[in-house]
Design an enzyme around this catalytic site. Sequence first.
Site, PDB file in Angstrom:
ATOM      1  N   GLY A 267       0.897  -1.886  -0.402  1.00 28.58           N
ATOM      2  CA  GLY A 267      -0.066  -0.250  -0.388  1.00 28.58           C
ATOM      3  C   GLY A 267       0.784   1.518  -0.263  1.00 28.58           C
ATOM      4  N   GLY A 268       0.143   1.838   0.947  1.00 27.95           N
ATOM      5  CA  GLY A 268       0.993   3.714   0.767  1.00 27.95           C
ATOM      6  C   GLY A 268       2.873   2.920   1.596  1.00 27.95           C
TER       7      GLY A 268
ATOM      8  N   GLY B 233      20.332   6.442 -33.562  1.00 28.87           N
ATOM      9  CA  GLY B 233      20.008   7.005 -32.406  1.00 28.87           C
ATOM     10  C   GLY B 233      21.096   6.746 -30.907  1.00 28.87           C
ATOM     11  CB  ALA B 234      22.094   3.230 -30.164  1.00 25.56           C
TER      12      ALA B 234
HETATM   13  C1  HXC Z   1      -2.647  -2.134  12.084  1.00 25.80           C
HETATM   14  C2  HXC Z   1      -1.148  -3.883  11.534  1.00 25.80           C
HETATM   15  C3  HXC Z   1      -1.183  -3.550  10.341  1.00 25.80           C
HETATM   16  C4  HXC Z   1      -1.565  -1.883   9.857  1.00 25.80           C
HETATM   17  C5  HXC Z   1      -0.605  -5.319  10.775  1.00 25.80           C
HETATM   18  N1  HXC Z   1      -1.159  -5.320  11.979  1.00 25.80           N
HETATM   19  N2  HXC Z   1      -0.552  -4.875   9.406  1.00 25.80           N
HETATM   20  N3  HXC Z   1      -1.761  -3.167  12.591  1.00 25.80           N
HETATM   21  N4  HXC Z   1      -2.203  -1.571  10.922  1.00 25.80           N
HETATM   22  N5  HXC Z   1      -2.166  -1.645   8.600  1.00 25.80           N
HETATM   23  C6  HXC Z   1      -0.586  -5.972  12.517  1.00 25.80           C
HETATM   24  C7  HXC Z   1      -1.513  -7.591  12.899  1.00 25.80           C
HETATM   25  O1  HXC Z   1      -2.996  -6.938  13.299  1.00 25.80           O
HETATM   26  C8  HXC Z   1      -1.021  -7.664  14.269  1.00 25.80           C
HETATM   27  O2  HXC Z   1      -1.281  -7.735  15.760  1.00 25.80           O
HETATM   28  C9  HXC Z   1       0.498  -7.509  13.693  1.00 25.80           C
HETATM   29  O3  HXC Z   1       0.484  -6.583  13.096  1.00 25.80           O
HETATM   30  C10 HXC Z   1       0.947  -8.255  13.124  1.00 25.80           C
HETATM   31  O4  HXC Z   1       0.201  -8.701  11.783  1.00 25.80           O
HETATM   32  P1  HXC Z   1      -0.364 -10.377  10.994  1.00 25.80           P
HETATM   33  O5  HXC Z   1      -1.230  -9.744  10.467  1.00 25.80           O
HETATM   34  O6  HXC Z   1      -0.136 -11.316  12.123  1.00 25.80           O
HETATM   35  O7  HXC Z   1       1.239 -11.125  10.721  1.00 25.80           O
HETATM   36  P2  HXC Z   1       1.600 -11.078   9.381  1.00 25.80           P
HETATM   37  O8  HXC Z   1       0.641 -12.750   9.178  1.00 25.80           O
HETATM   38  O9  HXC Z   1       2.859 -11.682   8.989  1.00 25.80           O
HETATM   39  O10 HXC Z   1       0.856 -10.782   7.856  1.00 25.80           O
HETATM   40  C11 HXC Z   1       1.661  -9.357   7.953  1.00 25.80           C
HETATM   41  C12 HXC Z   1       0.742  -8.852   6.754  1.00 25.80           C
HETATM   42  C13 HXC Z   1      -0.539  -8.263   7.094  1.00 25.80           C
HETATM   43  C14 HXC Z   1       0.778  -8.991   5.533  1.00 25.80           C
HETATM   44  C15 HXC Z   1       1.414  -6.829   6.703  1.00 25.80           C
HETATM   45  O11 HXC Z   1      -0.453  -8.020   8.434  1.00 25.80           O
HETATM   46  C16 HXC Z   1      -1.720  -7.522   6.349  1.00 25.80           C
HETATM   47  O12 HXC Z   1      -2.031  -7.659   5.369  1.00 25.80           O
HETATM   48  N6  HXC Z   1      -1.562  -6.192   7.032  1.00 25.80           N
HETATM   49  C17 HXC Z   1      -2.827  -5.412   6.357  1.00 25.80           C
HETATM   50  C18 HXC Z   1      -1.670  -4.901   5.314  1.00 25.80           C
HETATM   51  C19 HXC Z   1      -3.047  -3.040   4.819  1.00 25.80           C
HETATM   52  O13 HXC Z   1      -4.017  -3.964   4.327  1.00 25.80           O
HETATM   53  N7  HXC Z   1      -2.644  -2.025   5.054  1.00 25.80           N
HETATM   54  C20 HXC Z   1      -3.350  -1.093   4.843  1.00 25.80           C
HETATM   55  C21 HXC Z   1      -2.832  -1.059   3.379  1.00 25.80           C
HETATM   56  S1  HXC Z   1      -3.596   0.687   3.400  1.00 25.80           S
HETATM   57  P3  HXC Z   1      -1.500  -8.262  16.098  1.00 25.80           P
HETATM   58  O14 HXC Z   1      -1.824  -8.399  17.512  1.00 25.80           O
HETATM   59  O15 HXC Z   1      -2.386  -9.207  16.009  1.00 25.80           O
HETATM   60  O16 HXC Z   1       0.118  -9.264  16.614  1.00 25.80           O
HETATM   61  C22 HXC Z   1      -2.638   2.356   2.912  1.00 25.80           C
HETATM   62  C23 HXC Z   1      -2.923   2.741   2.123  1.00 25.80           C
HETATM   63  C24 HXC Z   1      -1.562   4.198   2.279  1.00 25.80           C
HETATM   64  O17 HXC Z   1      -1.747   1.898   3.220  1.00 25.80           O
HETATM   65  C25 HXC Z   1      -2.005   5.006   1.155  1.00 25.80           C
HETATM   66  C26 HXC Z   1      -0.809   6.307   1.474  1.00 25.80           C
HETATM   67  C27 HXC Z   1      -0.438   6.731   0.392  1.00 25.80           C
END
Ligand code: HXC
Length: 516
Positions: A171-172, A406-407
């Site tokens: 994502g971001g 051109g190269a």
């Molecule tokens: C808050 C988050 C988080 C997030 C992970 N965690 N991503 N908390 N915000 N974005 C937390 C989980 O809840 C979990 O908490 C701990 O971190 C570890 O994550 P797991 O899922 O257990 O780890 P893993 O299985 O290794 O998976 C990692 C991951 C997955 C693939 C990154 O966590 C995931 O898909 N996260 C969300 C990704 C996402 O969609 N992000 C937002 C993108 S949008 P606990 O307490 O259970 O340990 C974006 C827009 C911004 O970024 C644009 C700006 C320009």
Amino acid sequence: MDTTSQLEQLAKRQAQARLGGGQDKIDKLRAQGRLTARERIDLLLDPGSFEEFDMFKTHRCHNFGMENTVYPGDGIVTGCGTIDGRIVYVYAQDFTVFGGSLSETLAEKICKVMDLAMKNGAPVIGLNDSGGARIQEGVESLAGYSDIFLRNVMASGVIPQISAILGPCAGGAVYSPALTDFVIMERNASYMFLTGPKVVKSVTHEDVTVEQLGGADMHSTQSGLCDYPALSTRDAIDYIKRLLTFLPQNNFEPPRPLPCADPPARASRRLETIVPPNPNAAYDMKEVILETVDNRDFFEIKAQFAPNLIVGFARYNGVCVGIVANQPAHLSGVLDIDSSVKGARFVRFCDCFNIPLVTFVDVPGFLPGTAQEYGGIIRNGAKMLYAYAEATVPKITVITRKAYGGAYCVMSSKHLRGDINYSWPSGEIAVMGAKGAVEVLYARQAKEAKDPAAFLAEKEKEYSETVANPYIAAQRGYIDDVIAPSQTRARIVRALKLLQNKRDSNPMKKHGNIPL
Ligand code: HXC
């Protein structure tokens, strides 16, 4: 509270901060073979040099019960230290705290080190491992990302910015590394994509794994985002350390020269025979580079992306240069979309940071075909042209064989302000290759000839002998000298010395409009 108790409290708080999201989360990381943010920083910096900032800074979120889950440091370790005695600013995202996700606080910590790095003219290194925007925070997190992006852009061309991706980067999270100068990804442990496999499936119905969608191998070979796919965290960090040896601290400095034991005028007999007698036969341009640079030491960038063009850093008599070279051993060294973009970005990096350019040319032209034309070879090839033309660092060119069409113009020719342009006697400088040229020039006569193939072969030979050599360009002064291949190192060393105080500039403007 007396001093002893105060110190005890400090130590307690520090110990708590060092635990990040807690021992259980650290154990989980270790079980996956991953290092903590602090261990990564320790690997990167000179021992004992780390000066940490904001160890006690916490998030301010009150949504979803977040006020009850507060970790000092909030998912990132930031500060500065030294590598090989030179100052660098660093941040390492801590996956043990909310998956390293970006909160407003976390963004403020990154912005602080970036602002300090800019004020002090030192590189910034980001060790990325994050689940993206902190979902509980919403717009504060988006604002935080935007604040970082702005700083990445302002720092571009002022201080070197390097990103290592050592875990998720989704994502971001992807755009800050994408705005930095170099991206190193750990193989089989990291990935970068805007939207993950699940979203891809729902939108385009494609089944794709995380690795296929955004793994280090994909980004090193296909998207070109990754400069080096590292075998491990240690390998990624070693690559960064070595990369830094070639870079200045900021755009007001040249790279640090090193003492050199390799004789500056060392001749290379190997180069006398490296170009094969058959003009269509391949040879390895990397060998030409290795034979000429100090101690055969060449630090390649983006080695697996568009290998028909080689780019990387090396030294001549201790002076750091950026090398750009066509690779006849891959696709005959042709320029295509990917190689043009790769070359242009590298040339612009070197120009930003006062790194002279040495260009080795053996290029049959631009790659023909609908895939290239539809993909925008005109627009993308123009990037390379633009980059060389605007670059004001010393530019030395050595044509080893073909410089067609051109190269020829693009590859640091005299006409684009090449400072010193050499050719080997095997140089072939012409509008196009002999075969294509005679097919256009003698199409009618060939049809009328008794034996069209023999007629064209004869004309091809004649064309090659009259046009495809370095001497016509040398007569015009487009080539400064025709040099013996064995003397290439000596001549480049001398040319760099002659150009060491070069001053050149571009017209005053806000910025140019490179064909993006
Ligand atoms: C808050 C988050 C988080 C997030 C992970 N965690 N991503 N908390 N915000 N974005 C937390 C989980 O809840 C979990 O908490 C701990 O971190 C570890 O994550 P797991 O899922 O257990 O780890 P893993 O299985 O290794 O998976 C990692 C991951 C997955 C693939 C990154 O966590 C995931 O898909 N996260 C969300 C990704 C996402 O969609 N992000 C937002 C993108 S949008 P606990 O307490 O259970 O340990 C974006 C827009 C911004 O970024 C644009 C700006 C320009």
